[in-house]
Design an enzyme around this catalytic site. Structure first.
Site, PDB file in Angstrom:
ATOM      1  N   HIS A  38      10.614  20.863  10.740  1.00 40.12           N
ATOM      2  CA  HIS A  38       9.795  19.868   9.959  1.00 40.12           C
ATOM      3  C   HIS A  38       9.176  20.528   8.502  1.00 40.12           C
ATOM      4  O   HIS A  38       8.431  19.874   8.099  1.00 40.12           O
ATOM      5  CB  HIS A  38       8.692  19.677  11.078  1.00 40.12           C
ATOM      6  CG  HIS A  38       9.005  19.272  12.495  1.00 40.12           C
ATOM      7  ND1 HIS A  38       9.316  19.964  13.200  1.00 40.12           N
ATOM      8  CD2 HIS A  38       9.404  17.776  12.631  1.00 40.12           C
ATOM      9  CE1 HIS A  38       9.819  19.129  14.467  1.00 40.12           C
ATOM     10  NE2 HIS A  38       9.591  18.089  13.992  1.00 40.12           N
ATOM     11  N   TRP A  74       9.957   2.947  21.621  1.00 45.08           N
ATOM     12  CA  TRP A  74       9.985   2.680  20.297  1.00 45.08           C
ATOM     13  C   TRP A  74      10.428   1.166  20.048  1.00 45.08           C
ATOM     14  O   TRP A  74      10.861   0.987  18.724  1.00 45.08           O
ATOM     15  CB  TRP A  74      10.799   3.549  19.604  1.00 45.08           C
ATOM     16  CG  TRP A  74      10.022   4.947  19.580  1.00 45.08           C
ATOM     17  CD1 TRP A  74       8.595   5.429  20.030  1.00 45.08           C
ATOM     18  CD2 TRP A  74      10.724   6.309  18.995  1.00 45.08           C
ATOM     19  NE1 TRP A  74       8.575   6.604  19.871  1.00 45.08           N
ATOM     20  CE2 TRP A  74       9.556   7.178  19.472  1.00 45.08           C
ATOM     21  CE3 TRP A  74      11.948   6.767  18.683  1.00 45.08           C
ATOM     22  CZ2 TRP A  74       9.770   8.556  19.158  1.00 45.08           C
ATOM     23  CZ3 TRP A  74      11.972   8.194  18.571  1.00 45.08           C
ATOM     24  CH2 TRP A  74      11.187   8.880  18.667  1.00 45.08           C
ATOM     25  N   CYS A  93       5.770   3.777   7.806  1.00 52.38           N
ATOM     26  CA  CYS A  93       5.709   2.458   8.491  1.00 52.38           C
ATOM     27  C   CYS A  93       7.208   2.621   9.362  1.00 52.38           C
ATOM     28  O   CYS A  93       7.927   3.123   8.798  1.00 52.38           O
ATOM     29  CB  CYS A  93       5.733   1.255   7.660  1.00 52.38           C
ATOM     30  SG  CYS A  93       4.326   1.176   6.792  1.00 52.38           S
ATOM     31  N   HIS A 132      16.888  16.205  25.029  1.00 50.15           N
ATOM     32  CA  HIS A 132      16.099  16.954  23.918  1.00 50.15           C
ATOM     33  C   HIS A 132      14.568  16.292  23.916  1.00 50.15           C
ATOM     34  O   HIS A 132      14.709  14.763  23.785  1.00 50.15           O
ATOM     35  CB  HIS A 132      16.715  16.702  22.499  1.00 50.15           C
ATOM     36  CG  HIS A 132      15.803  17.115  21.375  1.00 50.15           C
ATOM     37  ND1 HIS A 132      15.429  18.327  21.125  1.00 50.15           N
ATOM     38  CD2 HIS A 132      15.310  16.131  20.422  1.00 50.15           C
ATOM     39  CE1 HIS A 132      14.587  18.153  19.934  1.00 50.15           C
ATOM     40  NE2 HIS A 132      14.496  17.027  19.584  1.00 50.15           N
ATOM     41  N   GLU A 147      25.874  12.539  13.366  1.00 47.61           N
ATOM     42  CA  GLU A 147      24.968  11.201  13.225  1.00 47.61           C
ATOM     43  C   GLU A 147      24.987  10.520  11.685  1.00 47.61           C
ATOM     44  O   GLU A 147      23.933  10.133  11.648  1.00 47.61           O
ATOM     45  CB  GLU A 147      23.672  11.669  13.909  1.00 47.61           C
ATOM     46  CG  GLU A 147      23.770  11.970  15.217  1.00 47.61           C
ATOM     47  CD  GLU A 147      22.307  12.265  15.901  1.00 47.61           C
ATOM     48  OE1 GLU A 147      21.483  11.529  15.510  1.00 47.61           O
ATOM     49  OE2 GLU A 147      22.328  13.077  16.967  1.00 47.61           O
ATOM     50  N   LEU A 154       0.947  -1.235   0.059  1.00 50.09           N
ATOM     51  CA  LEU A 154       0.044   0.072   0.005  1.00 50.09           C
ATOM     52  C   LEU A 154       0.802   1.425   0.066  1.00 50.09           C
ATOM     53  O   LEU A 154       0.545   2.267  -0.769  1.00 50.09           O
ATOM     54  CB  LEU A 154      -1.024   0.037   1.272  1.00 50.09           C
ATOM     55  CG  LEU A 154      -1.974   1.337   1.259  1.00 50.09           C
ATOM     56  CD1 LEU A 154      -2.872   1.323  -0.107  1.00 50.09           C
ATOM     57  CD2 LEU A 154      -2.585   0.871   2.522  1.00 50.09           C
ATOM     58  N   LYS A 202      -1.226  11.712  17.802  1.00 47.38           N
ATOM     59  CA  LYS A 202      -0.963  10.142  18.286  1.00 47.38           C
ATOM     60  C   LYS A 202      -2.448   9.392  18.625  1.00 47.38           C
ATOM     61  O   LYS A 202      -3.116   9.999  19.353  1.00 47.38           O
ATOM     62  CB  LYS A 202      -0.076   9.805  19.370  1.00 47.38           C
ATOM     63  CG  LYS A 202       1.185  10.262  19.006  1.00 47.38           C
ATOM     64  CD  LYS A 202       2.372  10.161  20.230  1.00 47.38           C
ATOM     65  CE  LYS A 202       2.527   8.628  20.879  1.00 47.38           C
ATOM     66  NZ  LYS A 202       2.839   7.628  19.896  1.00 47.38           N
ATOM     67  N   GLU A 257       5.082  10.496  25.386  1.00 46.68           N
ATOM     68  CA  GLU A 257       4.018   9.568  24.757  1.00 46.68           C
ATOM     69  C   GLU A 257       4.029   8.242  25.537  1.00 46.68           C
ATOM     70  O   GLU A 257       3.072   7.343  25.321  1.00 46.68           O
ATOM     71  CB  GLU A 257       4.456   9.409  23.330  1.00 46.68           C
ATOM     72  CG  GLU A 257       5.763   8.639  23.106  1.00 46.68           C
ATOM     73  CD  GLU A 257       6.076   8.411  21.391  1.00 46.68           C
ATOM     74  OE1 GLU A 257       6.143   9.561  20.884  1.00 46.68           O
ATOM     75  OE2 GLU A 257       6.276   7.450  21.125  1.00 46.68           O
TER      76      GLU A 257
HETATM   77  N1  GLN Z   1      19.780  13.557  17.988  1.00 43.45           N
HETATM   78  C1  GLN Z   1      18.603  13.145  17.367  1.00 43.45           C
HETATM   79  C2  GLN Z   1      18.657  13.818  15.856  1.00 43.45           C
HETATM   80  O1  GLN Z   1      19.239  14.947  15.878  1.00 43.45           O
HETATM   81  C3  GLN Z   1      16.988  13.606  17.944  1.00 43.45           C
HETATM   82  C4  GLN Z   1      15.941  13.119  16.990  1.00 43.45           C
HETATM   83  C5  GLN Z   1      14.697  13.366  17.720  1.00 43.45           C
HETATM   84  O2  GLN Z   1      14.615  14.089  18.537  1.00 43.45           O
HETATM   85  N2  GLN Z   1      13.814  12.479  17.315  1.00 43.45           N
HETATM   86  O3  GLN Z   1      18.475  13.564  14.979  1.00 43.45           O
HETATM   87 ZN    ZN Z   2      13.571  16.094  18.088  1.00 40.60          ZN
END
Ligand code: GLN
Ligand code: ZN
Length: 763
Positions: A699, A566, A521, A646, A489, A18, A116, A610
């Site tokens: 975002h 998660w 997903c 964070h 990262e 899908l 959510k 969450e």
């Molecule tokens: N350290 C992660 C990043 O910068 C934090 C991601 C998150 O908060 N979901 O991607």
């Molecule tokens: Zn974040």
């Protein structure tokens, strides 16, 4: 004989068919017919699979092209006016416009908000209503899918989101009372029920998961009114479905509602069986949700059979239905695809298909079939044997947990002292700037990772490439003048998987996909054994990055609560115990980072909120262990080592005390989308430590102007102190591209400098 049924199945398909069909359609590569064909094929394949598993009655209308709450809104014509022109051109485009925005043919529409679904990782589209809203039955999806199932010779039960939960899950744009719309909504439901009965449906399932929440008098009254009206509809018999928790103080209300059957979740809330059986009105069907729809373990016959026998003795076999606790939407489809797993481990798992098979066996065993009883005896023996498999218990971790003293959660000195020590050591300017960790994951990086995974790119070449990327990111940050740097990262695919793969106790599936929203997903890793850190996980990367610069390099870890939240978590230990094990492993990592000279360490906890239980009364105990686990992770370091955390959400008002109790030296949070509204929390509660309310909404592809960020910072300074404020984006930058990130970060640094100048601070 008890009937076997279920209330919903994963929609996306074993191979995410899908997802592919949707994305191809959205790209314009395939037409609506192709998409709808895939959808029909999946529905029918899944029904067939259920029938083969021995299910008696299948659900229908549980399928959705995007989300079932959105389907409900569209079905009852709760379409905000701004989307109507797109609907007028094309139904399907209109539907997707609400789900994901629409920028074509002169339209420029944002998507509806998404949030959510209870305490799951599934996200639903929040219907937007307004006072005076009108509803009308404007589609035939439930009827059409019922007929589709019937044509295949299936006994099907249409599933709908119930009217009260629908309203409670919606929002009104004008702040008016959602439940005031009930009387306007009910005629549309009534009409649909009448149509379903006319199409031949005996039963309809109305999902009212809100019945497991804390309800006020208004909501209770709404339930009474709604079901009194629907009982008059001459529709099919109503199965009222509740899940994700106990009815608790709403049990009496639920029993009062004039419905034909009740579904209860006996996995989350096994203790409610007694009271439910005690009070079940005569004639009412009881659907017992006994197989876990939220986790992937085989059920324990020792626990389940007695419970089922008790239920049958009380209500009789004919009135007892056997079902998973909730829709199977939250588990992967089929374990038989997991050929790579160790067979002994695999034996303890059950995905959606296996769960339906289990139900059949229980129903047959209840009816006294010897093969079924033998199968359950074998299953119990297998489960008992699992406890003895290597890796399930690690003596070292168990001993450490037994000996945990409260001391382990404490930093050496209170924040006020640490702050001075850190200021001396790090020598940061006022209003320091930093980022959240990741930098853009370029195509080149993704391709290299895939090639490395498949063995086409050797370790050394991959390593060189990653190092080049780290160096590029470090130089860039130095060039633009950020104060606390990150390595970017690039070596991480996913913030949980990356750590899970380096810890004992985790396993990974090949096709264990679970829908997160729309076509998205996730493949949660599985925690099956005690968590043990074999060796340092991030120290080499952080040390390498630190060796490139004289500025402080921030070490980057995923926190214990997020690792837990998660993943699919073993159910032979309390969640908090598993979380403490992860916390200990991460504590060792923090220690090794510090020893390697990393003076700033960020422990991300985006999933802390969450994990909150659905009922308020359960919050304090969750928050207590969640905060404790964070503190175990962070507690071992010297005063001069600065711990950051964070969180990427903006609802802080109700958990601010717990967040403060984490005692991180610095916290970065999401705020720019809500235009610093969340700072309200800080008016009421004076947050004591360092805080960076995100000024750049990562975002969105939009690049904010420096003035915009300055504006947000001035707002922040109305409730925060100058000497506690940090300047950073909202979240990690991995989903953005460099062309967006560069101007945004440059503006952010410029904005920090300007603010310092304004306040006559050193720049
Ligand atoms: N350290 C992660 C990043 O910068 C934090 C991601 C998150 O908060 N979901 O991607
Ligand atoms: Zn974040």
């Amino acid at each position: 004989m008890s009937l076997v049924t279920y209330s919903g199945f994963p929609r996306v398909g074993l191979k995410r068919e899908l997802k592919r069909a949707l994305e191809s359609h959205w790209r314009g590569d395939s037409n609506a017919t192709a998409l709808l064909d895939t959808a029909r094929t999946l529905r029918q394949r899944h029904w067939q699979l259920a029938r083969d598993a021995g299910v008696d009655v299948v659900p229908c209308n549980d399928f959705s092209l995007y989300d079932h709450v959105l389907d409900t809104a569209v079905l009852f014509d709760a379409i905000p006016d701004r989307y109507r022109p797109v609907f007028a051109e094309n139904q399907l485009d209109g539907y997707f416009a609400m789900a994901r925005g629409h920028k074509r043919g002169g339209h420029d529409l944002h998507a509806l908000e998404m949030t959510k679904w209870f305490d799951t990782n599934y996200h639903y589209i929040v219907p937007e209503l307004e006072s005076g809203q009108r509803f009308s039955l404007s589609g035939d999806k439930p009827v059409a899918e019922f007929l589709e199932a019937r044509t295949l010779g299936l006994d099907a039960r249409p599933v709908l989101l119930g009217p009260v939960s629908f309203l409670l899950l919606s929002k009104t744009v004008d702040g008016s009372e959602r439940l005031a719309l009930l009387d306007a909504l009910l005629p549309a439901y009534t009409e649909l029920l009448t149509q379903l009965a006319a199409a031949g449906a005996d039963w309809v399932q109305l999902d009212e998961p809100c019945l497991v929440l804390d309800l006020d008098d208004r909501a209770r009254a709404a339930y009474r009114r709604a079901y009194a009206v629907l009982a008059e509809a001459n529709g099919p018999k109503i199965l009222l479905a509740t899940y994700f928790g106990a009815l608790g103080d709403n049990l009496a209300l639920t029993n009062d509602l004039p419905v034909g059957g009740l579904h209860v979740d006996l996995v989350r809330a096994p203790a409610q069986l007694g009271p439910v059986l005690e009070t079940l009105p005569p004639e009412r069907v009881l659907s017992v949700g006994v197989i876990d729809g939220r986790n992937i373990w085989r059920s324990a016959p020792d626990r389940l059979l007695p419970l089922l026998r008790e239920a049958r003795a009380r209500v009789g076999g004919d009135r007892l239905w056997l079902a998973p606790s909730c829709s199977l939407l939250h588990v992967p489809i089929d374990l038989t695809a997991e050929t790579g797993l160790d067979p002994q481990r695999r034996a303890s798992l059950a995905f959606a298909r296996q769960k339906l098979e289990e139900l059949r066996v229980y129903a047959d065993a209840l009816a006294g079939q010897p093969e079924a009883l033998a199968a359950l005896t074998a299953q119990q023996a297998m489960l008992t044997g699992q406890a003895g498999l290597a890796g399930v218990v690690d003596a070292g971790v168990r001993a450490r947990l037994r000996e945990l003293s409260p001391q382990i959660t404490l930093r050496r000195s209170p924040y006020a002292t640490r702050r001075v020590a850190q200021a001396r050591k790090l020598a940061l300017p006022p209003l320091p700037t930093t980022t959240i960790g990741s930098f853009p994951q370029t195509d080149e990086l993704r391709k290299a990772r895939a090639a490395h995974r498949s063995g086409k790119l050797g370790d050394a070449a991959y390593d060189t490439l990653l190092k080049q990327e780290v160096e590029r990111v470090v130089r860039y940050q130095e060039d633009i003048g950020l104060d606390v740097l990150v390595h970017g990262e690039p070596e991480r695919n996913d913030m949980v998987e990356y750590f899970g793969e380096q810890l004992d106790g985790y396993l990974f599936t090949r096709l264990g996909w679970v829908q997160s929203y729309g076509s998205r997903c996730v493949k949660p890793p599985v925690i099956w054994g005690d968590i043990v850190r074999r060796e340092p996980m991030t120290v080499a990367w952080s040390s390498f990055a630190q060796s490139l610069t004289s500025k402080p390099m921030k070490g980057m870890l995923t926190g214990p609560v997020t690792m837990l939240q998660w993943s699919f978590v073993r159910d032979d230990l309390p969640r908090e115990t598993v979380c403490r094990q992860i916390a200990l492993a991460l504590r060792d990592e923090v220690h090794d980072l510090e020893t390697a000279g990393i003076g700033v360490i960020q422990i991300d906890e985006p999933a802390l909120r969450e994990g909150l239980p659905l009922r308020r009364a359960d919050w304090p105990s969750y928050l207590a262990w969640a905060v404790e686990c964070f503190r175990i992770t962070a507690g071992g370091v010297r005063d001069t080592t600065q711990i950051h955390t964070h969180m990427c959400y903006s609802e802080f008002n109700d958990i601010i005390e717990a967040v403060a109790a984490m005692d991180a030296d610095v916290i970065s949070i999401e705020t720019s989308r809500s235009r610093m509204e969340l700072l309200d929390a800080f008016v009421r509660f004076r947050y004591p430590n360092g805080i960076g309310p995100g000024v750049y909404d990562i975002h969105s592809p939009r690049v904010p102007a420096p003035a915009e960020m300055g504006d947000l910072l001035h707002k922040a300074l109305e409730v925060l102190q100058l000497d506690q404020l940090w300047i950073n984006p909202d979240c990690g930058l991995k989903t953005r591209n460099w062309a967006e990130v560069k101007p945004a970060l440059q503006s952010m640094v410029a904005c920090a400098r300007q603010l310092r100048a304004e306040r006559e601070l050193p720049i």
